[in-house]
Write a protein that holds these residues in place. Structure first.
Motif, PDB file in Angstrom:
ATOM      1  N   TYR A  57      -5.018   1.297  -4.523  1.00 12.25           N
ATOM      2  CA  TYR A  57      -5.708   0.895  -3.654  1.00 12.25           C
ATOM      3  C   TYR A  57      -6.842   1.745  -2.587  1.00 12.25           C
ATOM      4  O   TYR A  57      -6.622   3.070  -2.441  1.00 12.25           O
ATOM      5  N   TYR A 117       0.882  -1.212  -0.026  1.00 13.25           N
ATOM      6  CA  TYR A 117       0.098  -0.024  -0.040  1.00 13.25           C
ATOM      7  C   TYR A 117       0.710   1.170  -0.132  1.00 13.25           C
ATOM      8  O   TYR A 117       0.744   2.295  -0.741  1.00 13.25           O
ATOM      9  N   HIS A 121      -5.605  -0.824   3.107  1.00  9.88           N
ATOM     10  CA  HIS A 121      -4.937  -2.263   2.924  1.00  9.88           C
ATOM     11  C   HIS A 121      -5.119  -2.977   4.034  1.00  9.88           C
ATOM     12  O   HIS A 121      -6.497  -2.457   4.755  1.00  9.88           O
TER      13      HIS A 121
END
Ligand code: GLU
Length: 553
Positions: A507, A500, A510
């Motif tokens: 993303y 991440y 995480h």
């Protein structure tokens, strides 16, 4: 005056016993070379101050590590301060910390040992024998001054800025003749018995204190009271007589007595007794602001020994903390000898703090956490239950209701190299266990779950629903983690924090964000022991029920 003998008979006509006889009644103790005889000498108020336990621990250790004797003497000459059951409370309270007496008054108000009576109120006969001897030797005299007369003396001294007190030219009965004394007695006047100090204000003496070193002080020049008008001894006189006859070798006491030590040395000299060794202990201090002050019964709840029981500190933690205050080398010793009983640590007076040890409840709690962390789950369970039965019956019911569940919870991360340190005292156990119990948990989440605010509601729902699908109670830790990582990726979260950090733009978040949501659903806490382990302890049924509950199914 050669009338001293006559004066002694006049003052104490009923005292027939001789000091020499008393010496035979309480012979020198036959103990191994170097054995120390120490004592704890409280007033029977029932209250045990942390400072008193500190001094009594030092005394107990010195006696027992030298194969000596540690005894309890009750200083009950001030009846106003006496509390019903006070002695029993003191004995039980110290004993609960492993401090036990070889001799003295017991918690059943009996006596053990052959140097008694161990209550000062029962030693009146003995004090009189030695008071009479002092009069015979011209070392003590009766003083008939009334309170008004004493006031007058004080005022006159103030007016001419003379040292206060009863001494030398101010001591008007010091040189009364036998006839004058008889006349006063015939008038029915009460008297106090005073020491006739040689009154040499320039003379200095040295006290060899075992903690503070050699202390030079002026010799006592005051005619202090030895026996009060009600016939009871003052602390000073009782200390000399009792510690001599009970064959105390080491007087370990609070340093508030240091200024009186010259008087005590004088008494031992007049009575031709060997002086005991003295160790004056500085009071325990507490930090306040940038300075420090004495730990106070009035201001600090932790000044009362009962506080530690009420809060549920294991006795061994309190004792080890005190040992560390007594000698700072204790911690290192403990590190090097993790398994030995602390009684093997040798306490040394000359390593004690001269200025006063600094008491720190946070440090005590940390030491306690360390000790509890290395106990077995069974030990923690047993001690917590014992505490709860007395102080938190509701918790006791919880603990005894499902002992195997509780033990399983207490086993989480226990026995590992880095055991958790959540519990510092048994009163922490409730908070530690609370969320594992459905009733308490449901009660708690009525007020709402603490899900992270940065994750939208629908996302939370998606995570929980998805996780419920894939949760497999039989997974071992690695399988569980792999499954969660895969789940994260499927939802658009990084499988670990590192990935991440490298590409956060790729993303939603995480793995930590996902596990936080699950953790809140099953425990409603951001910090818990290992998530996998707590779910294992809870069991599949409970975990599923909690996930459902959080989703609102
Ligand atoms: N009763 C005294 C006190 O509590 C005892 C002092 C001593 O140990 O001699 O201060």
């Amino acid at each position: 005056m050669n009338d001293y003998k006559a004066l002694a008979d006049l003052l104490y006509p009923d005292v027939e016993r001789l000091p020499e006889y008393c010496e035979l009644l309480y012979p020198k103790r036959s103990l191994p070379e170097g054995a120390k005889v120490t004592r704890f000498a409280p007033s029977p108020t029932g209250f045990v101050h942390m400072g008193s336990m500190f001094v009594s621990l030092v005394s107990e250790r010195l006696a027992h590590q030298s194969n000596g004797v540690f005894y309890l003497r009750v200083e009950d000459t001030d009846k106003k301060r006496e509390v019903e059951g006070g002695v029993a409370n003191i004995v039980r309270s110290l004993s609960s910390f492993g401090i036990n007496f070889d001799e003295g008054v017991t918690d059943l108000d009996e006596e053990k040992g052959s140097y008694g009576p161990y209550k000062q109120s029962e030693r009146m006969g003995l004090y009189k024998v030695f008071a009479k001897r002092l009069v015979e030797k011209g070392c003590a005299y009766p003083c008939f001054c009334s309170e008004e007369e004493m006031d007058q003396i004080r005022k006159q001294q103030e007016a001419i800025k003379a040292n206060p007190g009863y001494y030398g030219q101010w001591a008007k009965h010091r040189d009364y003749s036998l006839e004058q004394v008889r006349a006063e007695l015939e008038k029915g006047k009460a008297f106090v018995l005073r020491i006739k100090s040689p009154h040499n204000p320039d003379k200095r003496i040295i006290l060899h204190d075992l903690i503070k070193g050699d202390i030079e002080m002026p010799e006592n020049d005051q005619d202090m009271v030895l026996i009060k008008s009600d016939g009871l001894p003052t602390y000073h006189f009782a200390h000399a007589v009792d510690d001599h006859l009970m064959r105390t070798t080491h007087v370990i006491r609070g340093d508030e007595w240091l200024p009186s030590a010259p008087l005590h040395l004088m008494l031992f000299e007049m009575l031709e007794w060997e002086t005991p060794q003295y160790a004056h202990v500085s009071p325990i201090m507490k930090a306040e602001g940038t300075g420090k002050r004495k730990l106070s019964k009035r201001k600090d709840p932790e000044a009362a020994v009962s506080f530690y029981h009420e809060q549920g500190y294991p006795s061994v933690a309190v004792i080890e903390y005190l040992l560390n205050l007594i000698n700072s080398t204790f911690e290192e010793w403990r590190r090097e000898n993790p398994k030995e009983p602390n009684t093997n640590f040798i306490v040394e007076l000359d390593r004690m703090s001269v200025s006063g040890a600094l008491f720190d409840i946070v440090k005590l709690t940390d030491m306690s956490k360390d000790l509890i962390a290395i106990m077995t789950a069974d030990e923690v369970y047993g001690l917590a239950l014992e505490w709860a039965q007395e102080y938190d019956p509701e918790l006791a019911l919880l603990l005894s209701g499902d002992d195997s569940y509780v033990k399983q919870i207490l086993s989480i991360e226990r026995g590992t190299e880095k055991p958790r340190k959540d519990i510092g005292k048994w009163s922490d156990v409730r908070a530690y266990l609370q969320y594992f119990f459905d009733e308490l948990f449901l009660e708690e989440v009525k007020a709402g779950y603490g899900f992270p605010e940065n994750i939208p509601q629908e996302e939370i729902r998606r995570i929980l629903e998805g996780y419920m699908e894939l949760y497999t109670a039989s997974d071992d830790k690695n399988m569980w983690l792999d499954r969660v990582r895969g789940f994260c990726e499927a939802l658009g979260y990084a499988r670990d924090a590192k990935s991440y950090k490298k590409n956060p733009q790729d993303y939603k978040g995480h793995i930590g964000d996902v596990t936080t949501v699950i953790r809140i659903a099953v425990a409603n806490r951001k910090n818990t022991p290992d998530l996998y382990e707590i779910m294992q302890a809870m069991g599949a049924e409970r975990v599923i029920a909690r996930l459902k509950q959080a989703i609102g199914l």
